[in-house]
Design a protein around this motif. Structure first.
Motif, short mmCIF file in Angstrom:
data_model
loop_
_atom_site.label_atom_id
_atom_site.label_comp_id
_atom_site.label_asym_id
_atom_site.label_seq_id
_atom_site.Cartn_x
_atom_site.Cartn_y
_atom_site.Cartn_z
N ASN A 41 0.86 -1.21 0.14
CA ASN A 41 0.12 0.14 0.06
C ASN A 41 0.90 1.26 0.13
OD1 ASN A 41 -2.24 1.56 0.15
ND2 ASN A 41 -2.57 1.57 2.31
N ASN A 42 1.92 1.11 0.70
CA ASN A 42 2.78 2.35 0.92
C ASN A 42 3.91 2.54 -0.38
OD1 ASN A 42 1.79 3.28 3.07
ND2 ASN A 42 3.26 2.36 4.54
N GLU B 191 7.90 5.36 1.16
CA GLU B 191 8.25 5.49 2.79
C GLU B 191 9.51 6.54 2.75
OE1 GLU B 191 8.31 1.39 3.92
OE2 GLU B 191 6.27 1.17 3.81
N LEU C 38 11.64 7.74 6.08
CA LEU C 38 11.73 7.76 7.74
C LEU C 38 13.11 8.33 8.20
CD1 LEU C 38 10.63 6.22 10.22
CD2 LEU C 38 12.51 4.58 9.84
N SER D 9 9.38 12.06 8.42
CA SER D 9 8.79 10.86 8.09
C SER D 9 7.37 10.76 7.59
CB SER D 9 8.72 9.98 9.41
OG SER D 9 10.08 10.18 10.02
N GLU E 9 4.66 8.62 4.71
CA GLU E 9 4.18 7.35 3.96
C GLU E 9 3.04 7.78 3.05
OE1 GLU E 9 3.08 4.75 6.77
OE2 GLU E 9 4.91 4.08 7.40
N HIS F 187 0.32 6.60 -0.02
CA HIS F 187 0.06 5.18 -0.58
C HIS F 187 -0.34 5.33 -2.16
CE1 HIS F 187 -1.01 5.47 3.92
NE2 HIS F 187 -1.87 6.30 3.67
N SER G 83 12.42 4.71 0.82
CA SER G 83 12.01 3.88 -0.43
C SER G 83 11.11 3.90 -1.01
CB SER G 83 11.97 2.42 0.21
OG SER G 83 10.93 2.31 1.24
#
Lengths: 302, 307
Positions: free
Chosen positions: A2-3, A6, A8, A24, A26, A28, A62
Motif C-alpha cells: 500500500n505504501n 516510505e 523515515l 517521516s 508514507e 499510498h 524507499s
C-alpha cells in the motif's frame, strides 16, 4: 504494497543550513499528495532526494518497496519528474521532444504511447510545432507528456503551476485527475494552498519540518477554529481595530473581514460589541470553514 | 471620484484587435483587480494606461490626464511594478533605491524621507549594502513595490506582482497593498491567482480583448454564473467521477481532494439524480452532498469557456 513511498527521519544539510530536519512520511498508491510550504521550507530538497537527484545525509527512503540507493536504475524507470524549470528543446517539435525523452528511457516503440499522451494533453493538433512557439500552458503540458512517456508509476511535480494562467491551470488539474484515474501516484510541491486543497493528503512544511500531515479537511478541523466573516463599513477601520485589539488573526478582503475565532457565541458577541462601540456598520456575518491558508498561517505563527 | 476613466479604448495590431472597445472606471484609493487569461489583452491595456502605447481609438483619463494628449503627465503620476521586478540584481539595495529616486527626479530631504520609507516597508533597514540579487523573494518584492512608488504616485500598476511568491510573503505583501490604498493610492493589479482577486474592492474580467464581467467578487459570483457547483463526499471518488461524467445533466467534473465537484444547471434535481445513481444503482456511500458557492476561478473559467 500500500505504501508506494516510505520516508523515515530524512535529513539533508547544505553546509551549515539544515534544509530538511528529519521528516517521516508514507504515501499510498494512487494518492495525490502535496508538500506545501513557503520558500526555504525544504520542499524542493525533499523532492530531489525522492527522485534520487541528491543523496540524503541520513534517514531511510524507499520507493515501490525498494531502497533508492541500491535500486537506482529500477526506480528511475518507475518515476517521472517535472521540475520547476523543465527543459524542452525549443528547436525541436512537440513530437521530437517526446521522442527524445523516450530515447533517454531506452524506449523505441513509443509512437502509440506518444499519440495517447498527445490526445490526453490535447496537443495533437500542434504536434509539428516547435516547442519555442508554444504558449506557457502548452509548454507545461508538453513537459508533462515527456515525463510520462515511460509509463511511470509515480509522478513528481515541483511547483508545476507557478506562473500559469487560470485556464491552463484548470486544464492541468483535469489532466492530473485523469492520471489518478489510471492509478498513478502523484507527489507535488506547491506554494499555493488553494491547490493543496485539491489533493487527497497534504504535508505542511516549514523550516525543514512537517508541521501538519493529514487530509485537507482534517487539518482544518485540527486547529479547532472557525472564521467569522463580517461584511462591514468602513472595513479598513474595522480591520485596524481588530488588528490592534489583540491577538486575533484577521484578513481584509475588500469590504469583508475574516477573523479567526473559536466558534462560541460569546466570542462573536465580543467582536460585535467592539464594532458597535466604534460605529462600524455591519451588513452581514457568517461563520465559514477556515481555508488551508488560514490554518497554515495560524500554525506558523504559533 | 474616479482615478482612472476608460472610454471605448481600442488597440489594433494590423487586423488583430487586441483590446476591443472597453470602458470602465476605477475609484480613487480602491484596489482594482484586472483579470484575464494570457493573451486576453491585459498587458496591452496596461501599457496604454501607463502612457507608453498609443490607443487606436478611444481614450482614458489617468490621474486626470489624457493618455492621448498628455502621456508624459500620465507617466509622472503613476508607478509601475511588473512580475519580473524591475530591480537590478547586481546593484545593492541602496543603489537600486538611489537609481529609482534619480529616475523620478527626487532630491534633498524629500528623497531621504522616501528612501527611509522604502527601507522600512521592505524590512531592509541596516541592510542597505546587501546585493539585491541575494534577497529572498518576498523581501525583493516589497523592495520592488517600494521603489515603484518612491515618488508617491497617485496610482500604482502592479502586473502579476505575486507570481511565484510563498503564502506568508504574499499575505504580508497584500497587507502592504492595503496600506497603500488606505493612504489614498489607487492600486490597479493583475493576477493569475483568483483567490487573490478576493482582496480587491472591484474587479473586471476581459477575454479576447472584450470586457466580459465587472463588479465586486460577490457580484461576480452571483450575477455571472448560472450553473451550480455540487460538492460530493463519497468513497471511490475516481469511479464516481467516471460514472457521473457520462450523465447529460453533469456539465463538468473535477476531483477536489477527497471530494468530487460537479457543475450542473439545476442543483436540486441533480442532487436527487446523483443520490439515485451513486447510492441506489452503484452502492456508493455518500457522506455529504452540498451545493457550494462557486469560487472566482469557477466564474472566470465559465465566462471564458462561454465566450
Amino acid at each position: 504494497m500500500n505504501n508506494i513511498i516510505e520516508i523515515l527521519d530524512l535529513k539533508k544539510n547544505y553546509s551549515s543550513v539544515e534544509a530538511v530536519k528529519g521528516i517521516s512520511l508514507e504515501i499510498h498508491k494512487g494518492e495525490m499528495f502535496a508538500l506545501v510550504g513557503p520558500d526555504g521550507a525544504g520542499k524542493t530538497t525533499t523532492i530531489r532526494m525522492l527522485t534520487g537527484l541528491i543523496s540524503p545525509d541520513s534517514g531511510k527512503l524507499s520507493l515501490l518497496g525498494k531502497n533508492i540507493k541500491e535500486n537506482k536504475n529500477f526506480i528511475q524507470n518507475k518515476i517521472g519528474y517535472l521540475s520547476q524549470k523543465f527543459s524542452l528543446y525549443g528547436d525541436l517539435t512537440i513530437d521530437e521532444n517526446i521522442e527524445f525523452f523516450a530515447h533517454i528511457h531506452n524506449i523505441f516503440d513509443y509512437s502509440e504511447r506518444r499519440n495517447e499522451l498527445l490526445e490526453f494533453t490535447r496537443l495533437t493538433p500542434f504536434r509539428d510545432r516547435l516547442a519555442d512557439n508554444l504558449s506557457g500552458g502548452m509548454k507545461q503540458k508538453l513537459a508533462l507528456a515527456c515525463s510520462l512517456i515511460h509509463r511511470p508509476e509515480i509522478l513528481f511535480l515541483d511547483e508545476p503551476t507557478t506562473g500559469v494562467d487560470p485556464v491552463s491551470r484548470r486544464d492541468f488539474w483535469k489532466i492530473l485527475s485523469g492520471l489518478i484515474k489510471d492509478g498513478i501516484t502523484i507527489l507535488m510541491t506547491t506554494p499555493y494552498l488553494d491547490e493543496a486543497e485539491r489533493c487527497t493528503r497534504v504535508a505542511l512544511m516549514n523550516d525543514g519540518k512537517i508541521i501538519a500531515l493529514d487530509t485537507p479537511a482534517e487539518i482544518k478541523k485540527s486547529i479547532g477554529k472557525s472564521i467569522l466573516e463580517v461584511v462591514c463599513s468602513p472595513s479598513r477601520k474595522a480591520y485596524k481595530i481588530i488588528k490592534e485589539s489583540g491577538d486575533l488573526e484577521v484578513q481584509l478582503f475588500g469590504d469583508r473581514l475574516n477573523i479567526m475565532i473559536e466558534n462560541r457565541q460569546e466570542n462573536i458577541d465580543e467582536i460585535m460589541n467592539i464594532f458597535n462601540q466604534n460605529e462600524i456598520k455591519i451588513s452581514g456575518t457568517r461563520i465559514i470553514t477556515p481555508t488551508l491558508e488560514n490554518v497554515f498561517i495560524h500554525l506558523i505563527n504559533n | 471620484m474616479h482615478s482612472i476613466t476608460v472610454n471605448n479604448l481600442t488597440k489594433k495590431f494590423g487586423s488583430f484587435v487586441s483590446v476591443d472597445n472597453i470602458s470602465f472606471n476605477v475609484k480613487e484609493g480602491e484596489i482594482f483587480g484586472f483579470l484575464g487569461a494570457n493573451g486576453a489583452g491585459k498587458s496591452t491595456t496596461i501599457r496604454m494606461l501607463c502612457g507608453i502605447l498609443e490607443p487606436t481609438s478611444g481614450d482614458a483619463l489617468v490621474g486626470g490626464f489624457s493618455i492621448n494628449s498628455e502621456p508624459d503627465k500620465v507617466k509622472s503620476s503613476i508607478g509601475y511594478m511588473s512580475q519580473r521586478f524591475s530591480l537590478y540584481n547586481d546593484l545593492t539595495v541602496q543603489e537600486n533605491i538611489d537609481f529609482f529616486g534619480g529616475v523620478y527626479g527626487l532630491s534633498g530631504s524629500n528623497f531621504r524621507e522616501r528612501k527611509n520609507w522604502v527601507l522600512e516597508i521592505a524590512n531592509l533597514k541596516g541592510k542597505e549594502n546587501l546585493l539585491t540579487g541575494l534577497l529572498p523573494g518576498g523581501i525583493k518584492q516589497r523592495l520592488a513595490l517600494g521603489t515603484a512608488v518612491i515618488h508617491n504616485p497617485k496610482i500604482v500598476f502592479l502586473d502579476e506582482p505575486t507570481s511565484g511568491v510563498d503564502p506568508i510573503s504574499r499575505r504580508s505583501f497584500w497587507d502592504l497593498i492595503n496600506q497603500l490604498s488606505e493612504e489614498g493610492t489607487t492600486v490597479f493589479v493583475t493576477t493569475h491567482y483568483l483567490e487573490e482577486a478576493e482582496f480587491c474592492n472591484n474587479i473586471i474580467l476581459i477575454n479576447a480583448g472584450k470586457l466580459v464581467a465587472e463588479g465586486t467578487s460577490e457580484e461576480l459570483k452571483t450575477n455571472y454564473i448560472n450553473h451550480k457547483i455540487i460538492d460530493i463526499e463519497c468513497d471511490r471518488t475516481v469511479e464516481a467521477m467516471e460514472i457521473l461524467e457520462k450523465e447529460t445533466f453533469v456539465l463538468d467534473t473535477s476531483i477536489f481532494g477527497n471530494n468530487l465537484h460537479i457543475s450542473v444547471l439545476d442543483d436540486v434535481s441533480a442532487k436527487k439524480s446523483v443520490l439515485a445513481l451513486l447510492e441506489g444503482k452503484h452502492s456508493f456511500r455518500i457522506r455529504k452532498i452540498d451545493t457550494i458557492v462557486p469560487t472566482l476561478e469557477d466564474v472566470f473559467i465559465h465566462l471564458i469557456e462561454k465566450g
